[in-house]
Design a protein around this motif. Structure first.
Motif, PDB file in Angstrom:
ATOM      1  N   CYS A  41       0.501  -0.515  -0.249  1.00 21.31           N
ATOM      2  CA  CYS A  41       0.314  -0.139   0.053  1.00 21.31           C
ATOM      3  C   CYS A  41       0.706   1.166  -0.152  1.00 21.31           C
ATOM      4  CB  CYS A  41      -0.694  -0.233   1.215  1.00 21.31           C
ATOM      5  SG  CYS A  41      -1.905  -1.745   1.129  1.00 21.31           S
ATOM      6  N   PHE A  42       0.523   2.355  -0.470  1.00 20.23           N
ATOM      7  CA  PHE A  42       1.468   3.548  -0.832  1.00 20.23           C
ATOM      8  C   PHE A  42       0.511   4.552  -0.709  1.00 20.23           C
ATOM      9  CE2 PHE A  42      -0.094   3.284  -5.001  1.00 20.23           C
ATOM     10  CZ  PHE A  42       0.147   4.653  -5.339  1.00 20.23           C
ATOM     11  N   LYS A  43       0.711   5.815  -0.514  1.00 18.63           N
ATOM     12  CA  LYS A  43       0.172   7.438   0.194  1.00 18.63           C
ATOM     13  C   LYS A  43       1.502   7.662   0.516  1.00 18.63           C
ATOM     14  CE  LYS A  43      -2.893   7.615   3.822  1.00 18.63           C
ATOM     15  NZ  LYS A  43      -3.082   7.434   4.776  1.00 18.63           N
ATOM     16  N   VAL A  44       0.811   9.376  -1.141  1.00 17.90           N
ATOM     17  CA  VAL A  44       1.837  10.346  -1.428  1.00 17.90           C
ATOM     18  C   VAL A  44       1.015  11.657  -0.474  1.00 17.90           C
ATOM     19  CG1 VAL A  44       3.039  11.891  -2.687  1.00 17.90           C
ATOM     20  CG2 VAL A  44       2.248   9.439  -3.586  1.00 17.90           C
ATOM     21  N   LYS A  45       2.039  12.086   0.215  1.00 20.04           N
ATOM     22  CA  LYS A  45       1.305  13.188   1.203  1.00 20.04           C
ATOM     23  C   LYS A  45       2.601  14.197   0.542  1.00 20.04           C
ATOM     24  CE  LYS A  45       0.192  10.680   5.680  1.00 20.04           C
ATOM     25  NZ  LYS A  45       0.467  10.920   6.562  1.00 20.04           N
ATOM     26  N   THR A  46       2.243  15.508   0.718  1.00 18.00           N
ATOM     27  CA  THR A  46       2.878  17.154   0.183  1.00 18.00           C
ATOM     28  C   THR A  46       2.927  17.758   1.322  1.00 18.00           C
ATOM     29  OG1 THR A  46       3.172  18.424  -1.407  1.00 18.00           O
ATOM     30  CG2 THR A  46       1.239  18.223  -1.211  1.00 18.00           C
ATOM     31  N   THR A  47       4.133  18.733   2.142  1.00 16.33           N
ATOM     32  CA  THR A  47       4.075  19.863   2.241  1.00 16.33           C
ATOM     33  C   THR A  47       2.684  20.939   1.985  1.00 16.33           C
ATOM     34  OG1 THR A  47       5.710  21.401   1.753  1.00 16.33           O
ATOM     35  CG2 THR A  47       5.522  19.430   3.483  1.00 16.33           C
ATOM     36  N   ALA A  48       2.726  21.217   0.769  1.00 16.67           N
ATOM     37  CA  ALA A  48       2.461  22.390   0.562  1.00 16.67           C
ATOM     38  C   ALA A  48       0.753  21.675  -0.188  1.00 16.67           C
ATOM     39  CB  ALA A  48       2.742  22.694  -0.461  1.00 16.67           C
ATOM     40  N   PRO A  49       0.114  20.796  -0.059  1.00 15.46           N
ATOM     41  CA  PRO A  49      -1.387  19.917  -0.463  1.00 15.46           C
ATOM     42  C   PRO A  49      -2.547  21.058  -1.397  1.00 15.46           C
ATOM     43  CG  PRO A  49      -1.954  20.759   1.618  1.00 15.46           C
ATOM     44  CD  PRO A  49      -0.765  21.011   1.800  1.00 15.46           C
ATOM     45  N   ARG A  50      -2.338  22.371  -0.922  1.00 14.86           N
ATOM     46  CA  ARG A  50      -3.343  23.103  -2.068  1.00 14.86           C
ATOM     47  C   ARG A  50      -2.362  24.070  -3.439  1.00 14.86           C
ATOM     48  NH1 ARG A  50      -5.907  27.398   2.103  1.00 14.86           N
ATOM     49  NH2 ARG A  50      -7.097  26.600   3.175  1.00 14.86           N
ATOM     50  N   ARG A  51      -0.628  23.540  -3.539  1.00 11.69           N
ATOM     51  CA  ARG A  51      -0.481  24.241  -4.625  1.00 11.69           C
ATOM     52  C   ARG A  51      -0.113  23.290  -5.624  1.00 11.69           C
ATOM     53  NH1 ARG A  51       3.256  28.024  -3.611  1.00 11.69           N
ATOM     54  NH2 ARG A  51       3.563  28.057  -5.752  1.00 11.69           N
ATOM     55  N   TYR A  52      -0.891  21.688  -4.747  1.00  7.25           N
ATOM     56  CA  TYR A  52      -0.260  20.411  -6.144  1.00  7.25           C
ATOM     57  C   TYR A  52      -1.220  19.396  -5.824  1.00  7.25           C
ATOM     58  CZ  TYR A  52       4.789  21.458  -5.269  1.00  7.25           C
ATOM     59  OH  TYR A  52       5.539  22.428  -5.466  1.00  7.25           O
ATOM     60  N   CYS A  53      -1.741  18.747  -7.070  1.00  7.35           N
ATOM     61  CA  CYS A  53      -2.998  18.356  -7.552  1.00  7.35           C
ATOM     62  C   CYS A  53      -2.479  17.002  -7.572  1.00  7.35           C
ATOM     63  CB  CYS A  53      -3.427  18.328  -8.661  1.00  7.35           C
ATOM     64  SG  CYS A  53      -4.883  19.182  -8.086  1.00  7.35           S
ATOM     65  N   SER A  84      12.337  26.685  -3.243  1.00  6.09           N
ATOM     66  CA  SER A  84      11.427  26.213  -2.684  1.00  6.09           C
ATOM     67  C   SER A  84      11.308  25.094  -1.677  1.00  6.09           C
ATOM     68  CB  SER A  84      10.737  25.145  -4.382  1.00  6.09           C
ATOM     69  OG  SER A  84       9.545  24.447  -3.683  1.00  6.09           O
ATOM     70  N   LYS A  85      10.653  25.414  -0.924  1.00  7.34           N
ATOM     71  CA  LYS A  85      10.127  24.726   0.466  1.00  7.34           C
ATOM     72  C   LYS A  85       9.147  23.142   0.354  1.00  7.34           C
ATOM     73  CE  LYS A  85      11.604  28.298   2.990  1.00  7.34           C
ATOM     74  NZ  LYS A  85      11.851  29.274   4.274  1.00  7.34           N
ATOM     75  N   HIS A  86       8.533  23.345  -0.927  1.00  5.74           N
ATOM     76  CA  HIS A  86       8.150  22.394  -0.801  1.00  5.74           C
ATOM     77  C   HIS A  86       8.375  20.553  -0.987  1.00  5.74           C
ATOM     78  CE1 HIS A  86       5.082  25.256  -2.603  1.00  5.74           C
ATOM     79  NE2 HIS A  86       5.231  25.297  -1.827  1.00  5.74           N
ATOM     80  N   LYS A  87       7.930  20.108   0.053  1.00  4.19           N
ATOM     81  CA  LYS A  87       8.722  17.961   0.002  1.00  4.19           C
ATOM     82  C   LYS A  87       7.427  17.323   0.239  1.00  4.19           C
ATOM     83  CE  LYS A  87      11.901  20.051   2.802  1.00  4.19           C
ATOM     84  NZ  LYS A  87      12.992  18.887   4.516  1.00  4.19           N
ATOM     85  N   PHE A  88       7.904  16.562  -0.785  1.00  7.33           N
ATOM     86  CA  PHE A  88       6.941  15.026  -0.727  1.00  7.33           C
ATOM     87  C   PHE A  88       7.300  13.983   0.242  1.00  7.33           C
ATOM     88  CE2 PHE A  88       4.913  17.896  -4.375  1.00  7.33           C
ATOM     89  CZ  PHE A  88       3.617  17.200  -4.104  1.00  7.33           C
ATOM     90  N   SER A 117       9.868   7.243   2.424  1.00  7.42           N
ATOM     91  CA  SER A 117      10.978   7.995   1.411  1.00  7.42           C
ATOM     92  C   SER A 117      10.462   9.597   0.839  1.00  7.42           C
ATOM     93  CB  SER A 117      11.054   7.563  -0.320  1.00  7.42           C
ATOM     94  OG  SER A 117      11.357   6.526  -0.143  1.00  7.42           O
ATOM     95  N   LYS A 118      11.242  10.714   1.499  1.00  3.42           N
ATOM     96  CA  LYS A 118      10.956  11.540   0.791  1.00  3.42           C
ATOM     97  C   LYS A 118      11.538  12.310   0.089  1.00  3.42           C
ATOM     98  CE  LYS A 118       9.981  13.124   6.182  1.00  3.42           C
ATOM     99  NZ  LYS A 118      11.084  13.341   7.210  1.00  3.42           N
ATOM    100  N   LEU A 119      11.248  13.240  -1.242  1.00 10.91           N
ATOM    101  CA  LEU A 119      11.377  14.078  -1.818  1.00 10.91           C
ATOM    102  C   LEU A 119      11.083  15.778  -1.705  1.00 10.91           C
ATOM    103  CD1 LEU A 119      10.044  11.375  -3.309  1.00 10.91           C
ATOM    104  CD2 LEU A 119      11.548  11.880  -5.586  1.00 10.91           C
ATOM    105  N   ARG A 120      12.108  16.991  -2.201  1.00 10.91           N
ATOM    106  CA  ARG A 120      12.604  18.009  -2.224  1.00 10.91           C
ATOM    107  C   ARG A 120      11.790  18.317  -3.691  1.00 10.91           C
ATOM    108  NH1 ARG A 120      16.495  21.665  -3.440  1.00 10.91           N
ATOM    109  NH2 ARG A 120      18.560  20.646  -4.695  1.00 10.91           N
ATOM    110  N   CYS A 121      11.213  19.309  -3.542  1.00 11.32           N
ATOM    111  CA  CYS A 121      10.668  20.696  -5.389  1.00 11.32           C
ATOM    112  C   CYS A 121      11.609  21.427  -5.405  1.00 11.32           C
ATOM    113  CB  CYS A 121       9.539  21.011  -5.235  1.00 11.32           C
ATOM    114  SG  CYS A 121       8.040  19.524  -4.430  1.00 11.32           S
ATOM    115  N   VAL A 122      11.675  21.008  -7.167  1.00  6.85           N
ATOM    116  CA  VAL A 122      12.916  21.968  -7.482  1.00  6.85           C
ATOM    117  C   VAL A 122      12.224  22.053  -8.680  1.00  6.85           C
ATOM    118  CG1 VAL A 122      15.206  21.992  -8.684  1.00  6.85           C
ATOM    119  CG2 VAL A 122      14.904  20.649  -7.011  1.00  6.85           C
ATOM    120  N   PHE A 123      12.453  23.640  -9.006  1.00  8.56           N
ATOM    121  CA  PHE A 123      11.540  24.457  -9.685  1.00  8.56           C
ATOM    122  C   PHE A 123      13.281  25.114 -10.673  1.00  8.56           C
ATOM    123  CE2 PHE A 123       7.994  25.997  -6.877  1.00  8.56           C
ATOM    124  CZ  PHE A 123       7.417  24.599  -7.031  1.00  8.56           C
ATOM    125  N   GLU A 124      12.418  24.935 -12.021  1.00 12.06           N
ATOM    126  CA  GLU A 124      13.262  24.513 -13.054  1.00 12.06           C
ATOM    127  C   GLU A 124      12.577  25.969 -14.391  1.00 12.06           C
ATOM    128  OE1 GLU A 124      15.317  21.893 -14.461  1.00 12.06           O
ATOM    129  OE2 GLU A 124      16.094  21.590 -12.792  1.00 12.06           O
TER     130      GLU A 124
END
Length: 202
Positions: A41-53, A84-88, A117-124
């Motif tokens: 089972c998996f679930k994806v979470k983010t620190t900025a839920p209003r910014r992502y779908c 960006s300080k957003h993380k998943f 597992s944690k991932l950070r967001c990068v904007f380019e």
């Protein structure tokens, strides 16, 4: 008790890169693989839920299979100076026998059963050569030929003959002198005429 090590494989492993411009929705993909012989089972979470779908944001990955998760960044005003300080976080656990109520499964899960597992967001921003044609046009054409410059050039061309042509200047001077002579002659004539009338009256 030590936390369980993540069994899912993530591609990419550490960073989710979003390539601008950010005036529209920008989508990146996260591939989750299950190399084990058990369902996970998996679930994806983010620190900025209003910014992502995120689609899908949870589910079950069968043994030996993988799934693609689409992460969609909503449009926003991009500031290149702001990091960006957003993380998943991808949270997972081995699926129990009964998965009919996944909400209950996650609530009843023990901390030692959870893996993450944690991932950070990068904007380019896109490279100069990757920009759409309309951006290149705006950069090269607009500064070279704005209407205001064309109008100013036209005015300068029309003014030049008036100030730099010696013939026109001398003709204007002669015209002014002719008018002055006529006025002087009229004044003298009226003066003489007045004197004559005065003598006759006496």
């Amino acid at each position: 008790m030590a936390k369980a090590e993540q069994v899912l494989s993530l591609e990419p492993q550490h960073e989710l890169k979003f390539k601008g411009p950010f005036t529209d929705v920008v989508t990146t993909n996260l591939k989750l693989g299950n190399p084990t012989d058990r369902n996970v089972c998996f679930k994806v979470k983010t620190t900025a839920p209003r910014r992502y779908c995120v689609r899908p944001n949870s589910g079950i990955i069968d043994a030996g299979t993988s799934i693609n998760v689409s992460v969609m960044l909503q449009p926003f005003d991009y500031d290149p100076n702001e990091k960006s300080k957003h993380k998943f976080m991808v949270q997972s656990m081995f699926a129990p026998a009964d998965t009919s109520d996944m909400e209950a499964v996650w609530k009843e899960a023990k901390p030692e059963e959870l893996m993450d597992s944690k991932l950070r967001c990068v904007f380019e921003l896109p490279a100069e050569n990757d920009k759409p044609a309309c951006f290149r046009c705006a950069e090269t054409i607009l500064p070279d030929s704005p209407p205001i410059y064309q109008e100013e050039d036209g005015l300068r061309m029309r003014k030049a003959p008036q100030t730099n042509n010696p013939i026109s200047a001398s003709a204007a001077a002669v015209k002014d002198e002719g008018l002055s002579s006529r006025l002087l002659a009229l004044v003298v004539l009226f003066f003489v005429f007045g004197v004559i009338i005065g003598k006759i009256a006496l």
